[in-house]
Write an enzyme that holds these catalytic residues in place. Structure first.
Site, PDB file in Angstrom:
ATOM      1  N   SER A 134      -2.349 -20.817 -13.431  1.00  7.95           N
ATOM      2  CA  SER A 134      -0.960 -21.473 -13.233  1.00  7.95           C
ATOM      3  C   SER A 134      -1.157 -21.919 -14.277  1.00  7.95           C
ATOM      4  O   SER A 134      -2.064 -23.569 -13.737  1.00  7.95           O
ATOM      5  CB  SER A 134      -0.485 -21.332 -12.335  1.00  7.95           C
ATOM      6  N   TYR A 147       0.524 -24.645  -3.211  1.00  8.05           N
ATOM      7  CA  TYR A 147      -0.036 -23.255  -3.969  1.00  8.05           C
ATOM      8  C   TYR A 147      -0.720 -24.301  -5.157  1.00  8.05           C
ATOM      9  O   TYR A 147      -1.238 -23.747  -5.880  1.00  8.05           O
ATOM     10  CB  TYR A 147       1.441 -23.045  -4.941  1.00  8.05           C
TER      11      TYR A 147
HETATM   12  P1  NDP Z   1       5.728 -11.545  -7.913  1.00  8.53           P
HETATM   13  O1  NDP Z   1       5.670 -11.661  -6.673  1.00  8.53           O
HETATM   14  O2  NDP Z   1       6.894 -10.963  -8.907  1.00  8.53           O
HETATM   15  O3  NDP Z   1       4.576 -10.249  -8.134  1.00  8.53           O
HETATM   16  C1  NDP Z   1       3.516 -10.472  -6.605  1.00  8.53           C
HETATM   17  C2  NDP Z   1       2.325  -9.523  -6.797  1.00  8.53           C
HETATM   18  O4  NDP Z   1       1.797  -9.861  -6.119  1.00  8.53           O
HETATM   19  C3  NDP Z   1       3.749  -8.396  -6.102  1.00  8.53           C
HETATM   20  O5  NDP Z   1       2.819  -7.104  -6.925  1.00  8.53           O
HETATM   21  C4  NDP Z   1       2.818  -8.221  -5.364  1.00  8.53           C
HETATM   22  O6  NDP Z   1       2.903  -7.089  -4.626  1.00  8.53           O
HETATM   23  C5  NDP Z   1       1.695  -8.688  -5.311  1.00  8.53           C
HETATM   24  N1  NDP Z   1       0.679  -9.604  -3.863  1.00  8.53           N
HETATM   25  C6  NDP Z   1       1.298 -10.099  -2.815  1.00  8.53           C
HETATM   26  N2  NDP Z   1       0.792 -10.177  -0.996  1.00  8.53           N
HETATM   27  C7  NDP Z   1      -0.770  -9.132  -1.954  1.00  8.53           C
HETATM   28  C8  NDP Z   1      -1.299  -8.383  -1.030  1.00  8.53           C
HETATM   29  N3  NDP Z   1      -1.976  -9.454   0.602  1.00  8.53           N
HETATM   30  N4  NDP Z   1      -2.404  -7.511  -1.529  1.00  8.53           N
HETATM   31  C9  NDP Z   1      -2.072  -6.853  -2.204  1.00  8.53           C
HETATM   32  N5  NDP Z   1      -0.754  -7.579  -3.669  1.00  8.53           N
HETATM   33  C10 NDP Z   1      -0.220  -8.866  -2.817  1.00  8.53           C
HETATM   34  O7  NDP Z   1       5.357 -12.804  -8.988  1.00  8.53           O
HETATM   35  P2  NDP Z   1       4.573 -13.053 -10.214  1.00  8.53           P
HETATM   36  O8  NDP Z   1       4.529 -11.590 -11.260  1.00  8.53           O
HETATM   37  O9  NDP Z   1       5.302 -14.136 -10.244  1.00  8.53           O
HETATM   38  O10 NDP Z   1       2.913 -13.172  -9.631  1.00  8.53           O
HETATM   39  C11 NDP Z   1       1.917 -12.308 -10.075  1.00  8.53           C
HETATM   40  C12 NDP Z   1       0.670 -13.954 -10.417  1.00  8.53           C
HETATM   41  O11 NDP Z   1       1.092 -14.796 -11.672  1.00  8.53           O
HETATM   42  C13 NDP Z   1       0.913 -14.518  -8.863  1.00  8.53           C
HETATM   43  O12 NDP Z   1      -1.056 -14.756  -9.297  1.00  8.53           O
HETATM   44  C14 NDP Z   1       1.746 -15.776  -9.358  1.00  8.53           C
HETATM   45  O13 NDP Z   1       1.047 -16.168  -8.578  1.00  8.53           O
HETATM   46  C15 NDP Z   1       1.170 -15.969 -11.134  1.00  8.53           C
HETATM   47  N6  NDP Z   1       2.206 -17.340 -11.550  1.00  8.53           N
HETATM   48  C16 NDP Z   1       3.221 -16.983 -11.927  1.00  8.53           C
HETATM   49  C17 NDP Z   1       4.672 -17.566 -12.207  1.00  8.53           C
HETATM   50  C18 NDP Z   1       5.857 -17.704 -11.925  1.00  8.53           C
HETATM   51  O14 NDP Z   1       6.628 -18.472 -13.311  1.00  8.53           O
HETATM   52  N7  NDP Z   1       6.279 -16.346 -12.142  1.00  8.53           N
HETATM   53  C19 NDP Z   1       3.508 -18.199 -12.575  1.00  8.53           C
HETATM   54  C20 NDP Z   1       1.812 -19.361 -12.861  1.00  8.53           C
HETATM   55  C21 NDP Z   1       1.415 -18.282 -12.523  1.00  8.53           C
HETATM   56  P3  NDP Z   1       3.158  -6.151  -3.305  1.00  8.53           P
HETATM   57  O15 NDP Z   1       4.116  -7.332  -2.584  1.00  8.53           O
HETATM   58  O16 NDP Z   1       4.201  -4.845  -3.146  1.00  8.53           O
HETATM   59  O17 NDP Z   1       2.125  -5.872  -2.580  1.00  8.53           O
END
Ligand code: NDP
Length: 241
Positions: A134, A147
């Site tokens: 990130s 975070y």
């Molecule tokens: P979302 O919340 O849309 O997606 C997060 C994903 O992580 C979901 O598919 C969720 O699936 C999964 N997840 C969370 N906890 C678990 C777990 N314990 N086991 C398995 N899967 C898990 O957010 P983003 O798409 O934004 O996030 C994706 C990545 O991008 C993250 O690492 C985030 O930190 C990073 N990021 C995002 C930014 C943004 O502005 N959106 C900026 C920079 C980085 P489920 O709940 O079904 O398990």
């Protein structure tokens, strides 16, 4: 045409992971998609995609799913450790349980993914591990302290292991997005922190579409194995910090 190899994506049920799964499916890769909300992944109805309900903290569950997918499609050529959580707020008032959750999912979850493929990739002298960092892994932001700590860790771990396996022709890449519209804000952020994020996004003309991150991941992976796109920081042009 060379046969496409197996790609594993964690957190493929929403946001960046979902967009990445769609992009890799369109490019013809067989995939193993992992997240807790399996129905969301199944609903995409992507071809050659095995969807499994696995928490990234469940090392054995991940191992079982990967073994199953490898039985069908051959060895993992790429894992995208994307699953993550962001619980922002005033550190003086935050619940240590929320801190623990971020440390667990964002760091230990990524390490589990690395652990399950790394030795095999080193042995085979090929493979790619893409970790979702990130801009918050490069600099700090108000309300983001823990975070940011987890994402700084992802950047450091990725870069350090990259150095250690470079000689084995294995790539470790960090993709570091800025603001992207996903469900990330909807899992426990303090309301004022959540609103602050949304207000700033609006002020700069909007956050990114997750498809832009997905294209970047796909591009980085599709470069020849001898080319390492070590780190990409990708943000809305209007995002200042
Ligand atoms: P979302 O919340 O849309 O997606 C997060 C994903 O992580 C979901 O598919 C969720 O699936 C999964 N997840 C969370 N906890 C678990 C777990 N314990 N086991 C398995 N899967 C898990 O957010 P983003 O798409 O934004 O996030 C994706 C990545 O991008 C993250 O690492 C985030 O930190 C990073 N990021 C995002 C930014 C943004 O502005 N959106 C900026 C920079 C980085 P489920 O709940 O079904 O398990």
């Amino acid at each position: 045409m060379e046969e496409k190899k197996l790609v594993v994506i964690t957190g493929a049920s929403s946001g960046i992971g979902e967009a990445t799964a769609r992009a890799f499916a369109a490019a013809g890769y067989p995939m193993l998609l992992l997240a807790r909300r399996v129905e969301r992944m199944e609903a995409m109805q992507l071809p050659d995609a095995i969807c499994r309900q696995v928490d990234v903290l469940d090392l054995e569950g991940m191992r079982k799913a990967i073994t199953e997918a490898e039985g069908q499609y051959g060895k993992v050529d790429c894992i995208i450790n994307n699953a993550g959580v962001m619980i922002n707020g005033d550190p003086a008032g935050q619940d240590p349980e929320d801190w623990q959750r971020m440390l667990d999912v964002n760091i230990r979850g990524v390490l589990n993914g690395i652990h399950l493929v790394l030795s095999d990739m080193v042995e085979r002298k090929t493979g790619t591990i893409i970790n979702m960092g990130s801009i918050a892994g490069r600099k700090t932001f108000a309300n983001h302290s823990v975070y940011c700590g987890t994402k700084f860790a992802v950047h450091a771990i990725t870069e350090n292991i990259r150095e250690e396996v470079a000689g084995s022709n294995v790539r470790l890449l960090t993709i570091a997005p800025g603001m992207v519209y996903t469900e990330l804000l909807d899992n426990g952020c303090e309301e004022s922190a959540r609103q602050g994020w949304l207000d700033y996004a609006e002020q700069i003309g909007g956050a990114l579409d997750p498809k832009s991150i997905a294209q970047t991941v796909l591009f980085s992976y599709q470069m020849p194995q001898e080319v390492s796109v070590r780190e990409v920081v990708i943000c809305p042009t209007g995002q200042e910090p």
